[in-house]
Design an enzyme around this catalytic site. Structure first.
Site, short mmCIF file in Angstrom:
data_model
loop_
_atom_site.label_atom_id
_atom_site.label_comp_id
_atom_site.label_asym_id
_atom_site.label_seq_id
_atom_site.Cartn_x
_atom_site.Cartn_y
_atom_site.Cartn_z
CD GLU A 196 0.30 4.57 -2.24
OE1 GLU A 196 0.58 4.49 -1.04
OE2 GLU A 196 -0.69 4.02 -2.74
CD GLU A 246 0.50 0.37 -5.09
OE1 GLU A 246 -0.12 0.16 -4.03
OE2 GLU A 246 1.57 0.95 -5.13
C1 GLA Z 1 0.12 1.38 -1.17
C2 GLA Z 1 1.60 1.20 -1.45
C3 GLA Z 1 2.01 -0.23 -1.57
C4 GLA Z 1 1.34 -1.08 -0.52
C5 GLA Z 1 -0.14 -0.91 -0.63
C6 GLA Z 1 -0.91 -1.75 0.34
O1 GLA Z 1 -0.62 1.46 -2.31
O2 GLA Z 1 2.02 1.90 -2.59
O3 GLA Z 1 3.41 -0.29 -1.45
O4 GLA Z 1 1.78 -0.69 0.73
O5 GLA Z 1 -0.46 0.43 -0.36
O6 GLA Z 1 -2.28 -1.60 0.21
#
Ligand code: GLA
Length: 679
Positions: free
Chosen positions: A169, A322
């Site tokens: 991210e 995710e």
């Molecule tokens: C993001 C991060 C993950 C985790 C999620 C929690 O997507 O990439 O590592 O922290 O949020 O929702």
């Protein structure tokens, strides 16, 4: 320069192929982030056994493992990772191996304090969380490159590794001295001379003239409003700088001989990176999506994000990297997702073009900041509704294998300009209530409810395949984008253009003359002033013969408009603009001179969309209908059963059952119909 549509890079085909081959081989990918370094070895055995049971085929390993891999500068602790990869491979689970560079070990900040980012108030952020890196700090970049290179050299040929995941991210912003130096170099490259920069930023305003690039700092906290041109360039710089971090690691992975697809997880309409400028660098678009179960229209909103993910990849299948299995832990108040809702959300991603559905994370953390964040395998273990839901989804995804690689064919496009969003989000506008994404969601929502497939397109994109092109709000419309719109209309496409579009140039400076300067010939009307509307809005009145929405109103923002050839469909019925045009039509181009109420928007879109069919005619409320390749996805987000007519003899891939001429989708349920000829 505002980034427009780029020609596909020559490597794009090969990149797409690598992901396509993976999915052709493994089916729809299913799994999540797997952090075995947080657990003792005995647990790993249970993990793989339960993964197999749930049908997990793909896990992302190592995202936050830097301090485990490199506990001391230069040390390498590979043994645990060797074991994990072998174990997963032995159970037929493919690995998306991550460079651990999103979270440097604390020692990096101690040895090189300049690697720690500084916020706009000048506060240097500490270790103790994650993401504490300054993207421009050479010491960070070098340390990241070293670990990424060593990782890739060691595992490029490991048979478990089927994808690479760079960082996590990307979204860290830095206002410190490292960023200042890099920002100046970026500006020097862009403008060539300080005179050109002073002109572009119009630094005569408020006495901001710079003598030299060395005088410039990032948009740090200042006494009052900042120069919007400076802020806009800093946005571009930050996105480019993060992309350089990605590219450096990606190139190192390739140099090490890796042939697998390489990606990173984007975050939908995330403001810090320009997805259009990143998309060509990713072998597959991967996206993280966390719709809020507490928000009733989140299925509609996430559909937009999913269409963006598909569009970033120019229609190729993408990967939901995710999502949460149930509740997240980062909202102030976290509602759970039921297993049924989790399933429906996942099927929605597949419907809208994903070839895989993954979660954060496989096993719920026992400790650390995300100890309450849900996971595929909750604290309570496998004897839970949540895990049974995961098993059910695994079985569903296996049944949906026939959709792998297929595409969603959209005949409607909505324009979205990332950089224009930045420019149009600066403070000190006629109103701060007008929000680019909110308007995009409203317009896209109208199409979503009709079951009409929609692509999201960048400015300057080729529009020739679309029957209808919508511009809900695009603050900056440069010449190439305006030309594309003009050509689309000339070729027969219908256009609907929303208010406050084409207002500014690429530096965020207002285009002078009657507005919207780049579009007024197209709309056959022009305006002279933007006005905020009173809190309760104003009434509109439609000309006789038009379908008259019952509560037709305008709110937030309007334009003092006159027509220069267009027909007036509706006028403002009261207030400051009474009698002035509010909705106009110039042949195939509709123009809204205000933010209009839902019914007005619906009436205008209905007119423009005439002849464009949805996946099913008139889907009942709450039923999302999407055609992907040969498959018709019916997803019931509503509270009532949805009964619709379908081609008789269709087979539901999820159950194997044949339907007759009508199908009933229970609330919270889904069907994926494929027409089967009975010969
Ligand atoms: C993001 C991060 C993950 C985790 C999620 C929690 O997507 O990439 O590592 O922290 O949020 O929702």
């Amino acid at each position: 320069m505002i980034t427009g549509a780029r020609a596909p890079r020559t490597t794009e085909l090969a990149q797409g192929d690598a992901f396509a081959r993976l999915c052709a081989d493994r089916g729809l990918l299913f799994g999540g982030d797997y952090n075995p370094e947080q657990w003792p070895r005995e647990v790993w055995q249970e993990d793989v056994a339960l993964m197999e049971r749930a049908g997990v085929t793909f896990v992302t390993v190592g995202v936050f493992s830097w301090s485990t891999l490199e506990p001391e500068p230069g040390a390498r602790e590979w043994a645990w990772l060797d074991e994990v990869l072998d174990l997963l491979h032995g159970h037929g689970i493919a690995v998306d191996l991550a460079t651990p560079t999103a979270s440097p070990p604390p020692w990096l900040g101690i040895l090189h304090p300049e690697t720690l980012p500084v916020d706009r108030d000048g506060v240097r952020l500490a270790a103790g969380s994650r993401n504490q890196f300054a993207p421009s700090a050479r010491a960070y970049r070098d340390a990241a490159l070293r670990i990424a290179t060593d990782l890739a050299e060691r595992y490029a040929a490991h048979p478990a590794v089927r994808m690479w995941h760079v960082g996590n991210e990307f979204g860290q912003v830095d206002y410190g001295d490292e960023a200042a130096r890099a920002f100046r170099a970026w500006l020097r490259e862009k403008y060539g001379s300080i005179a050109a920069l002073n002109e572009a930023w119009d630094t005569r305003v408020w006495s901001q003239g710079y003598r030299d690039f060395d005088d410039i700092v990032p948009p740090r906290r200042a006494p009052y409003l900042l120069n919007p041109a400076q802020t806009l360039d800093f946005h571009r710089f930050t996105s480019d700088e993060l992309r350089e971090c990605f590219r450096e690691q990606r190139d190192a992975i390739r140099r090490a001989g890796a042939t697998q697809p390489i990606t990173t997880n984007l975050m939908g309409f995330f403001p810090l990176v320009d997805g259009w400028s990143w998309a060509g660098d990713l072998d597959v678009i991967a996206d993280d999506q966390y719709p809020d179960p507490a928000v009733p229209d989140s299925p509609q909103k996430v559909a937009l994000v999913q269409d963006l993910a598909r569009s970033l990849g120019q229609g190729r299948p993408w990967l939901l990297m995710e999502q949460a299995a149930s509740a997240v832990s980062w909202r102030p108040h976290n509602l759970p997702k039921s297993p049924a809702r989790m399933r429906l959300d996942s099927l929605q991603a597949i419907a809208r073009g994903a070839d895989g559905v993954c979660f954060f994370q496989w096993r719920q953390a026992r400790a650390g900041a995300e100890r309450f964040h849900s996971a595929m395998l909750p604290h309570a273990g496998a004897d839970t509704d949540a895990f049974r839901g995961v098993e059910r989804l695994g079985a569903d995804l296996a049944r949906l294998r026939p959709v792998v690689g297929s595409r969603v064919d959209a005949r409607v496009a909505i324009l979205f300009d990332w950089q224009g969003w930045w420019a149009g989000s600066e403070p000190a506008r006629p109103t701060m209530r007008h929000d680019t994404i909110e308007q995009l969601e409203r317009w896209h929502g109208a199409l979503w409810r009709r079951g009409i497939a929609t692509d999201i397109v960048p400015p300057g994109a080729d529009l020739s395949r679309y029957e209808v092109v919508l511009v809900s709000h695009s603050y900056v419309i440069e010449d190439d984008a305006a030309d594309r719109l003009r050509r689309a209309a000339a070729a027969g496409a219908r256009l609907v253009i929303g208010p406050f579009s084409g207002v500014a140039d690429a530096h965020g400076a207002i285009l002078t003359g009657r507005s919207p300067v780049p579009l007024r010939d197209l709309i056959g009307a022009s305006g002279e002033e933007w006005v905020g509307l009173p809190d309760d809005g104003v009434a509109l009145s439609f000309r006789p013969g038009e379908p008259v929405p019952t509560t037709a109103r305008a709110s937030i923002l309007a334009e003092r408009l006159r027509t220069d050839g267009a027909e007036v469909l509706a006028t403002f019925a009261e207030g400051e603009l009474a009698g002035r045009p509010a909705v106009t039509r110039n042949d195939r181009v509709w123009y809204l001179a205000a933010v209009v109420s839902e019914d007005v928007l619906a009436a205008v879109l209905d007119a423009a969309l005439a002849g464009v069919s949805g996946a099913v005619p008139d889907p009942p409320q709450g039923l999302e209908a999407v055609r992907r390749g040969d498959a018709l996805f019916l997803l019931n987000h509503g509270d009532a059963a949805a009964d619709i007519e379908v081609p008789s003899g269709s087979e539901d891939l999820l159950t194997g059952q044949r339907t007759s001429r009508r199908a009933t989708v229970a609330p919270g349920e889904a069907m994926v119909l494929i027409e089967r000829r009975t010969t």
